[in-house]
Design a protein around this motif. Structure first.
Motif, short mmCIF file in Angstrom:
data_model
loop_
_atom_site.label_atom_id
_atom_site.label_comp_id
_atom_site.label_asym_id
_atom_site.label_seq_id
_atom_site.Cartn_x
_atom_site.Cartn_y
_atom_site.Cartn_z
N TYR A 171 -15.88 126.23 -12.81
CA TYR A 171 -15.17 126.41 -14.25
C TYR A 171 -14.03 125.57 -14.33
O TYR A 171 -13.38 125.15 -13.21
CB TYR A 171 -14.86 127.68 -14.51
CG TYR A 171 -15.85 128.80 -14.60
CD1 TYR A 171 -16.62 129.06 -15.80
CD2 TYR A 171 -16.33 129.63 -13.56
CE1 TYR A 171 -17.97 129.84 -15.73
CE2 TYR A 171 -17.39 130.07 -13.56
CZ TYR A 171 -17.93 130.56 -14.62
OH TYR A 171 -19.09 131.45 -14.54
N GLU A 172 -13.58 124.72 -15.61
CA GLU A 172 -12.48 124.11 -15.77
C GLU A 172 -11.17 124.96 -15.60
O GLU A 172 -11.41 126.19 -15.51
CB GLU A 172 -12.44 123.81 -17.27
CG GLU A 172 -13.46 122.75 -17.53
CD GLU A 172 -13.10 121.45 -17.26
OE1 GLU A 172 -12.33 121.16 -16.25
OE2 GLU A 172 -13.94 120.32 -17.55
N SER B 19 -9.64 128.17 -17.62
CA SER B 19 -10.49 128.20 -18.48
C SER B 19 -11.97 128.92 -17.94
O SER B 19 -12.18 129.21 -16.82
CB SER B 19 -10.89 126.73 -19.01
OG SER B 19 -11.92 126.72 -20.07
N THR B 20 -12.76 129.18 -18.97
CA THR B 20 -14.24 129.85 -18.59
C THR B 20 -15.16 128.73 -19.08
O THR B 20 -16.39 128.82 -19.09
CB THR B 20 -14.53 130.93 -19.75
OG1 THR B 20 -14.05 130.79 -21.28
CG2 THR B 20 -13.48 132.27 -19.34
N ASP B 21 -14.73 127.34 -19.51
CA ASP B 21 -15.44 126.33 -19.79
C ASP B 21 -16.16 125.95 -18.48
O ASP B 21 -15.38 125.65 -17.35
CB ASP B 21 -14.85 125.28 -20.41
CG ASP B 21 -14.35 125.49 -21.80
OD1 ASP B 21 -14.96 126.46 -22.45
OD2 ASP B 21 -13.41 124.87 -22.23
N LYS C 187 -17.53 123.59 -15.72
CA LYS C 187 -17.17 122.20 -15.25
C LYS C 187 -18.49 121.33 -14.53
O LYS C 187 -18.76 120.39 -14.75
CB LYS C 187 -16.09 122.18 -14.29
CG LYS C 187 -15.75 120.94 -13.68
CD LYS C 187 -15.20 119.74 -14.51
CE LYS C 187 -14.40 118.58 -13.75
NZ LYS C 187 -14.07 117.53 -14.78
#
Length: 634
Positions: free
Chosen positions: A267-268, A271-273, A275
């Motif tokens: 993940y980023e 963040s929970t975005d 990667k």
């Protein structure tokens, strides 16, 4: 964006660390007696805040699961007369003495504060939460030294080694759901008892036999004990190494014999975005690339959270992208971080506490030391012949403190050398700690302690072994003396002034700097000043040994004046010669040693903060003047 120091303080204080299911009242069904905090020779500001539910934070951040339960707290304890008691365990027998786990038996926080507890029995009881299914593991952060475990009157297994985590699958030994289970633990810890030679670091059973640089031993359970729910086949270990160019090497170890598909998600930062994602097979190393990662360094300690799925098992972890290497800049051998020369300046960090001995009283207390070092500009620690809890390494990862990790030593005054056991435990050190981005080098021997007198044969063999187990870091084979040119560093100890990367030598042990390797001042400084009785380790033998400190100042202003000139001398060596790293002795006072930046109780900070900040930044500036970038060596 890099988190601020205030954000890091919030993180490191444990606010976002998983909390366990609290202990329940059934845990004390067998034990008589009431726990009482002992009055030790010295306490800290955290001593009376510990209570009876210590260290509630999730203890294994690089392999974390959601279903877990701490067994820390009050157990029963009894001294044993010999190892023969293993033939007749005290099943179902109340152990009269309460002990607070995870504090070793010699500590005030344990409630025992005893001596010469070579053999010991521990007991507690536990229930498995009703919503748990699958298998149940029993996990120990560390127990010193040899551990035998029984659950419900049946032997589960044994473990040897006082610094390493270990686990047992106890599913087959458990009672029916809803019933209470009995846990009995037998511990044997000879430390430096006559006729024994085990990996024990600076512990000394006869604490003043050698001299004042050896301390109170730590026997028994000294790191967190916990239960965990896992599926039938589960992840036992996760190895992750992430390089500055984005290349990730990963190995997911499986409890079973069948290789299973593995999904990894990165993940980023913060963040929970997502990667990056990758797929592999358990039990087999696999590689994948992450595009344009933010690198980990002391100034930018960026970490990436990781989720790993294997069948029904899901674990959480993290990593940092950085590359440790060695290269030549302007004709000088240098340690490189992400392709650049970063001067490493840190303290000799012993990791002893007056109230907990090997175990800090709390996570907050442990992080306090690190924050104070980071505040004045240190970017490195030498973790001196001790191994810490996993949460210590996570804190260094988060703060951006590079670590030189020592192998805990064998006893320095023993004639025999236990090479086979030392090698076995060296392997465990590497295997259990090679995924922490903060560790930049391994230290094999300190000042010849436990080093075989075989003209460097074992030194070279073990250096090669470390490189095979972990080719991503540098190796300091010998810190101090008895160097046979095996590792990446030419390491010199010189008190009080530095003698780093210079064409000088002293006596028969400290030789000229070896230009084919990296110049490091493995230890220097060591200047001390006495403090009031309130801040001293109030043991007569320790107080009597204070004058053995390498150099003493009459008061703290004079101590800072002397430290300033020692650091200026080191700065000149950085600017003129080949000094690439240096280790100041030491973070805190320890028992009879009064040469810490902080006193043993952490209540007095000797450093003139602004002076130390200026002096440390001046050293980094001098190093920048020698050049930064280099092509790493093969």
């Amino acid at each position: 964006m890099r988190p601020s120091i205030s954000t890091l303080v919030y993180i490191l204080a444990g606010s976002v660390l998983a909390k366990s299911i609290p202990p329940s009242s059934e845990r004390r069904s067998l034990t008589r007696g009431e726990y009482a905090l002992k009055e030790g020779p010295l306490d800290t500001d955290w001593t009376n805040k510990v209570g009876t539910n210590p260290w509630p934070e999730y203890p294994r951040p690089q392999l974390a699961r959601s279903k877990w339960k701490t067994l820390n707290g009050l157990w029963g304890w009894r001294n044993a007369s010999s190892g023969r008691e293993l033939d007749n365990p005290p099943f179902g027998v109340p152990l009269d003495q309460p002990v607070l786990v995870p504090f070793c038996l010699e500590s005030a926080l344990s409630g025992v504060m005893g001596e010469y507890h070579i053999w010991s029995w521990y007991e507690t009881t536990f229930n498995v939460p009703s919503d748990w299914s699958g298998h149940i593991t029993l996990n120990f952060g560390a127990v010193d030294h040899t551990t035998t475990v029984f659950v419900n009157r049946r032997k589960v297994g044994e473990h040897v080694g006082g610094y390493w985590s270990f686990s047992f699958d106890i599913t087959q030994y458990l009672n029916e759901p809803g019933q209470t289970n009995e846990l009995l633990v037998f511990v044997y810890d000879p430390t430096t008892m006559d006729g024994t030679q085990i990996v024990s670091g600076k512990q000394n059973l006869q604490s003043k036999r050698f001299d004042h640089i050896f301390y109170t031993p730590c026997s028994g359970i000294w790191q967190t004990v916990w239960l965990e729910a896992v599926p039938t086949e589960y992840i036992t270990q996760l190895d992750v190494s992430a390089a500055a160019d984005g290349k990730v090497n990963a190995t997911v170890h499986n409890s079973g014999t069948t290789s299973l598909p593995v999904d990894i998600t990165i993940y980023e930062p913060y963040s929970t975005d997502v990667k990056a994602q990758a797929i592999g097979k358990s039990g087999n190393p696999f590689q994948f690339m992450v595009e344009s990662p933010k690198v980990w360094s002391p100034n930018t300690p960026t970490l990436y959270n990781i989720s790993v799925k294997m069948g029904d098992d899901i674990v959480q972890s993290y990593t940092g992208f950085r590359t440790v290497s060695r290269g030549v800049i302007n004709g000088v051998q240098r340690p490189l971080l992400n392709g650049e020369f970063v001067f490493q300046f840190g303290t000799l960090d012993q990791g002893f506490w007056p109230d907990g001995i090997y175990t800090p009283p709390s996570h907050e207390a442990m992080v306090y030391d690190l924050l104070k070092l980071k505040e004045v500009g240190f970017n490195m620690l030498r973790k001196h012949i001790k191994v810490e809890t996993a949460l210590f390494y996570k804190a260094c990862d988060e703060l951006g403190l590079m670590l030189i990790q020592d192998m805990p030593s064998l006893s320095p005054w023993r004639g025999l050398t236990a090479v086979n056991d030392f090698t076995r435990e060296l392997d465990i050190l590497i295997e259990q700690h090679k995924s922490y981005p903060s560790i930049v080098s391994w230290m094999l021997y300190n000042e010849g302690w436990g080093q075989p007198g075989d003209n460097g044969k074992t030194e070279h063999l073990l250096t090669d072994r470390i490189r095979q187990l972990d080719p991503t870091r540098l190796v300091n084979s010998v810190s101090g003396w008895h160097d046979h040119v095996a590792g990446d560093f030419s390491d010199n100890h010189h008190y009080a002034s530095a003698q780093c990367g210079m064409p000088l030598h002293q006596g028969t042990t400290v030789k000229f700097y070896d230009k084919t390797r990296i110049g490091i001042q493995g230890e220097f400084g060591g200047i001390g000043t006495n403090v009031s009785e309130a801040n001293l380790w109030k043991v007569p033998a320790a107080v009597a040994a204070i004058d053995q400190t390498y150099e003493m100042a009459d008061d703290i202003p004079t101590w800072n004046f002397r430290a300033h000139w020692l650091l200026k001398e080191l700065e000149a060596q950085i600017a003129t010669y080949a000094c690439s790293a240096a280790v100041w002795t030491q973070t805190t006072d320890v028992e009879g040693e009064v040469n810490g930046l902080l006193t043993y109780d952490r209540r007095v900070i000797r450093m003139d903060i602004e002076q130390w900040k200026d002096d440390i930044q001046a050293m980094y500036k001098a190093a920048e003047g020698r050049g930064k970038q280099a092509a790493p060596m093969d």
